[in-house]
Scaffold this motif. Structure first.
Motif, mmCIF file in Angstrom:
data_model
loop_
_atom_site.group_PDB
_atom_site.id
_atom_site.type_symbol
_atom_site.label_atom_id
_atom_site.label_comp_id
_atom_site.label_asym_id
_atom_site.label_seq_id
_atom_site.Cartn_x
_atom_site.Cartn_y
_atom_site.Cartn_z
ATOM 1 N N MET B 91 11.227 7.874 -6.050
ATOM 2 C CA MET B 91 10.285 6.895 -6.605
ATOM 3 C C MET B 91 9.895 5.868 -5.542
ATOM 4 N N GLU B 92 10.861 5.511 -4.699
ATOM 5 C CA GLU B 92 10.601 4.554 -3.619
ATOM 6 C C GLU B 92 9.821 5.204 -2.476
ATOM 7 N N MET B 93 10.017 6.522 -2.308
ATOM 8 C CA MET B 93 9.383 7.241 -1.198
ATOM 9 C C MET B 93 7.907 7.535 -1.469
ATOM 10 N N LEU B 94 7.556 7.731 -2.749
ATOM 11 C CA LEU B 94 6.199 8.180 -3.082
ATOM 12 C C LEU B 94 5.085 7.274 -2.545
ATOM 13 N N PRO B 95 5.182 5.917 -2.655
ATOM 14 C CA PRO B 95 4.121 5.070 -2.095
ATOM 15 C C PRO B 95 3.963 5.265 -0.582
ATOM 16 N N ILE B 96 5.095 5.536 0.103
ATOM 17 C CA ILE B 96 5.035 5.743 1.559
ATOM 18 C C ILE B 96 4.311 7.054 1.861
ATOM 19 N N LEU B 97 4.611 8.073 1.049
ATOM 20 C CA LEU B 97 3.940 9.366 1.195
ATOM 21 C C LEU B 97 2.436 9.201 0.977
ATOM 22 N N ASP B 98 2.068 8.419 -0.059
ATOM 23 C CA ASP B 98 0.651 8.139 -0.325
ATOM 24 C C ASP B 98 0.003 7.505 0.897
ATOM 25 N N SER B 99 0.728 6.566 1.497
ATOM 26 C CA SER B 99 0.208 5.837 2.647
ATOM 27 C C SER B 99 -0.056 6.788 3.826
ATOM 28 N N PHE B 100 0.880 7.699 4.073
ATOM 29 C CA PHE B 100 0.702 8.679 5.166
ATOM 30 C C PHE B 100 -0.463 9.617 4.861
ATOM 31 N N GLU B 119 -2.886 1.793 13.208
ATOM 32 C CA GLU B 119 -2.386 0.616 12.467
ATOM 33 C C GLU B 119 -1.826 1.042 11.107
ATOM 34 N N GLY B 120 -2.561 1.967 10.483
ATOM 35 C CA GLY B 120 -2.122 2.491 9.185
ATOM 36 C C GLY B 120 -0.778 3.194 9.297
ATOM 37 N N GLN B 121 -0.647 3.989 10.377
ATOM 38 C CA GLN B 121 0.616 4.723 10.604
ATOM 39 C C GLN B 121 1.769 3.753 10.815
ATOM 40 N N GLU B 122 1.479 2.676 11.571
ATOM 41 C CA GLU B 122 2.528 1.676 11.835
ATOM 42 C C GLU B 122 2.934 0.965 10.538
ATOM 43 N N ALA B 123 1.915 0.687 9.707
ATOM 44 C CA ALA B 123 2.199 0.036 8.417
ATOM 45 C C ALA B 123 3.066 0.946 7.544
ATOM 46 N N SER B 124 2.745 2.262 7.555
ATOM 47 C CA SER B 124 3.532 3.233 6.772
ATOM 48 C C SER B 124 4.971 3.279 7.291
ATOM 49 N N MET B 125 5.091 3.221 8.622
ATOM 50 C CA MET B 125 6.417 3.248 9.246
ATOM 51 C C MET B 125 7.214 2.018 8.839
ATOM 52 N N MET B 126 6.517 0.866 8.743
ATOM 53 C CA MET B 126 7.192 -0.366 8.322
ATOM 54 C C MET B 126 7.701 -0.246 6.893
ATOM 55 N N LEU B 127 6.881 0.402 6.065
ATOM 56 C CA LEU B 127 7.294 0.642 4.672
ATOM 57 C C LEU B 127 8.579 1.475 4.644
ATOM 58 N N MET B 128 8.566 2.493 5.513
ATOM 59 C CA MET B 128 9.730 3.394 5.592
ATOM 60 C C MET B 128 10.973 2.610 6.023
ATOM 61 N N ASN B 129 10.810 1.754 7.040
ATOM 62 C CA ASN B 129 11.946 0.956 7.529
ATOM 63 C C ASN B 129 12.458 -0.012 6.474
ATOM 64 N N SER B 130 11.521 -0.586 5.694
ATOM 65 C CA SER B 130 11.965 -1.528 4.653
ATOM 66 C C SER B 130 12.724 -0.776 3.551
ATOM 67 N N LEU B 131 12.307 0.474 3.310
ATOM 68 C CA LEU B 131 13.045 1.295 2.339
ATOM 69 C C LEU B 131 14.464 1.571 2.847
ATOM 70 N N PHE B 132 14.550 1.856 4.164
ATOM 71 C CA PHE B 132 15.869 2.094 4.769
ATOM 72 C C PHE B 132 16.764 0.874 4.600
ATOM 73 N N ASN B 133 16.178 -0.313 4.811
ATOM 74 C CA ASN B 133 16.948 -1.556 4.631
ATOM 75 C C ASN B 133 17.441 -1.676 3.199
ATOM 76 N N LYS B 134 16.519 -1.359 2.281
ATOM 77 C CA LYS B 134 16.841 -1.465 0.855
ATOM 78 C C LYS B 134 17.997 -0.527 0.489
#
Lengths: 77, 201
Positions: B91-100, B119-134
């Motif tokens: 559920m947390e991964m799906l928005p990141i997948l949408d972004s990619f 820039e979009g790719q970097e933003a998606s990567m940031m989303l991924m990193n924040s998920l990792f933190n979570k």
């Protein structure tokens, strides 16, 4: 209460299971894996012995002091 | 030896006065009375023990059934828990997948378009990193650190005088750790040991 324990000492991987209510239950190792690589390594600098996954991971850099597939050597003169 | 002891006992007994003897008799009488009672109630005692035994057996069977049910329930709970955790992570991964996916639809023919894509790719990567933190997932990036077999896997060794022996020259692939559990070791190239051929082993 006594328990029945089974050890599969494999050439590449080893596994330990315990009888629990008529069924064999595999015991996980400290890393959470159900099998452990049958590898032992001796670290020269630190005077430490590594077993399983960590021993396997450093095999390339320490080939002389890493033992694997030791079952193939047991009984050889 | 035994005979002598017996004789001594006999002597002691003969020295005892009448009062003591009467006490002995009373004791014997007292001992006999419960025996008589028990002989009388043997059937009752048997019936009582049988009843107790059947009660206990019933209890054992019930407990056995309860344990079996508990085991089945635990197995089911474990399965549900693992499915539940996958669902939560997905559920947390799906928005990141949408972004990619959005990024893949972008055109990258001009430099400006490419910049937007990046820039979009970097933003998606940031989303991924924040998920990792979570999820408390830690990245293992051990460049220029000492090699640790608990966290790093040696892919190969190289001679490199700029790095000390046993230290990492290059990280081929980053590793990941979930709290204390290693998800994947970092794959690294390590500085080869000096004077390897001189060592006795």
């Amino acid at each position: 209460m006594s328990r029945v324990i089974g050890i599969d000492l494999g050439t590449t991987n080893s596994c330990v299971a315990v009888m629990d209510g008529g069924q064999a239950k595999v015991i996980e190792n400290t890393e959470g894996d159900r099998t452990t690589p049958s590898v032992v390594a001796y670290l020269k600098d630190e005077d430490r012995t590594l077993v399983g996954q960590p021993a396997k991971r450093q095999a390339v850099s320490n080939p002389e002091n890493t033992l694997f597939s030791i079952k193939r050597l047991i009984g050889r003169k | 030896m035994f005979k002598i002891v017996d004789k001594d006992k006999m002597k002691n007994r003969s020295n005892k006065d009448d009062a003591d003897q009467s006490v002995d008799h009373q004791d014997v009488e007292k001992q006999e009375t419960p025996e008589d009672q028990s002989e009388l109630s043997v059937d009752e005692q048997l019936a009582k023990s049988q009843e107790e035994a059947s009660k206990n057996w019933d209890k054992v069977l019930r407990l056995q059934a309860e344990i079996e049910n508990l085991r089945k329930r635990t197995l089911r709970d474990v399965e549900n828990a693992s499915r539940g955790s996958i669902e939560r992570v997905m559920m947390e991964m799906l928005p990141i997948l949408d972004s990619f996916e959005l990024g893949l639809d972008l055109k990258t023919e001009t430099i400006d378009e490419y910049k937007t894509f990046k820039e979009g790719q970097e933003a998606s990567m940031m989303l991924m990193n924040s998920l990792f933190n979570k999820l408390s997932i830690e990245t293992i990036d051990p460049s220029e650190m000492r090699y640790d077999p608990g966290l790093h896997e040696v892919i190969s060794t190289q001679e490199d005088d700029s790095v000390e022996p046993g230290y990492i020259i290059k990280v081929i692939q980053k590793g990941y750790r979930l709290k204390e559990r290693l998800l994947r070791p970092a794959r690294v190239i390590v500085r080869a040991e000096k004077n390897k051929k001189d060592s006795p082993t």
